[in-house]
Design a protein around this motif. Sequence first.
Motif: not given
Length: 388
Positions: A350-359
């Motif tokens: 995707v090449g974008l920084k995630t601000s949240r990542k939830i399993k």
Amino acid sequence: MVGNFKMLAKTLYGFEPILAKELRNLGAGNVNEGVRNVTFEGDLGFLYKANLCLRTALKVLRPIKTFKVFTERDLYQNVYAIDWASYFDVDKTFAMDTTMSSEVFKNSMYVSQKGKDALVDKFRHQVQKRPNVNSQNADVRINIHLFDNTCTVSLDSSGDSLHQRGYRIATNIAPINEVLAAGLLLMTGWDGRTDFLDPMCGSGTFLIEAAMIACNIPANINRESYAFMQWKDYDAELHEKIVNASLNRTREFHHKIMGCDKAPSAERKAEENVENSQLSEYIDIERKDFFRSEKPVDGKLHMVFNPPYGERLPIDADEFYKKIGDTLKQNYPGTDAWMITSNLEALKSVGLKTSRKIKVFNGKLESRLVKYEMYSGSKKDRFAKEDG
């Protein structure tokens, strides 16, 4: 079942805090999170309300007896001791299922069979007749939960899983579960205060669940039946009051909910499901390729979507996910973009920084719900405006 009693709502992995919050907001007492479940207390009317209104519950169980089990005889005698005729009539069909983690028994089907034998024998003793088993479409469903030596027998008040809302008549190749969709939307903080877009809407599940959340419409308002309707103490008048009171708490929605998909078949299916959910006035759907699209509104946009993972839909995942990132970066300023995927490797493209990542889990697939904050102008410009 007079006064308040204990209940248990089943849910998906990771959704326990959301379900607990839903229950508290509905007015449940003594709410406690478990693993894939939340226990709570309420009266018969609240049991009806829980089935009608909970967005992230799969089942609502009513425990009727808990006991210790060390032998087959313990199981049989305790199930036999329950006054089954006080819960349902002998002319109703029933089914019994077992979930277990126990050293006493090795086979859940065997436990269910012993439980069925005890129930049938009890009816024969009490009314000289036996109820019939119907494993597919039972009137009454009973759950046995066995953990170590502790056994809990519950009435399943829901019947069919509560993800079966009653509005989805058409599906695409990889539809998202309605409970999963609602839970993901709540995780993203969706509250109906901005415009909403699902740019790969498939059969429209995110759109419909988003509209119901925005308008505070009960999740299962389109559902026609629940297992509790077959119980002896079913109070149809009370149930109707609960439904009407819940509908009186709906609210106006002053933004747009939009969906698009490049496949004509998906567009048609989404439109059918939206029409069946009676939410057409809130949802607009069009045939469009996300990669050739631009942000359709001026203000803040809340985006949630479920792109193909490459599991059941053949795609070049790395290229596809790179296009997602490029499209968001170039054409969607002022957007909070959330997506769920199980393709954790392609996610890097995707090449974008995630601000949240939830399993989370989509079925058995371990997945991630990720957030990309697409700012209007550069991030630096945004912070300069806030400081000024």
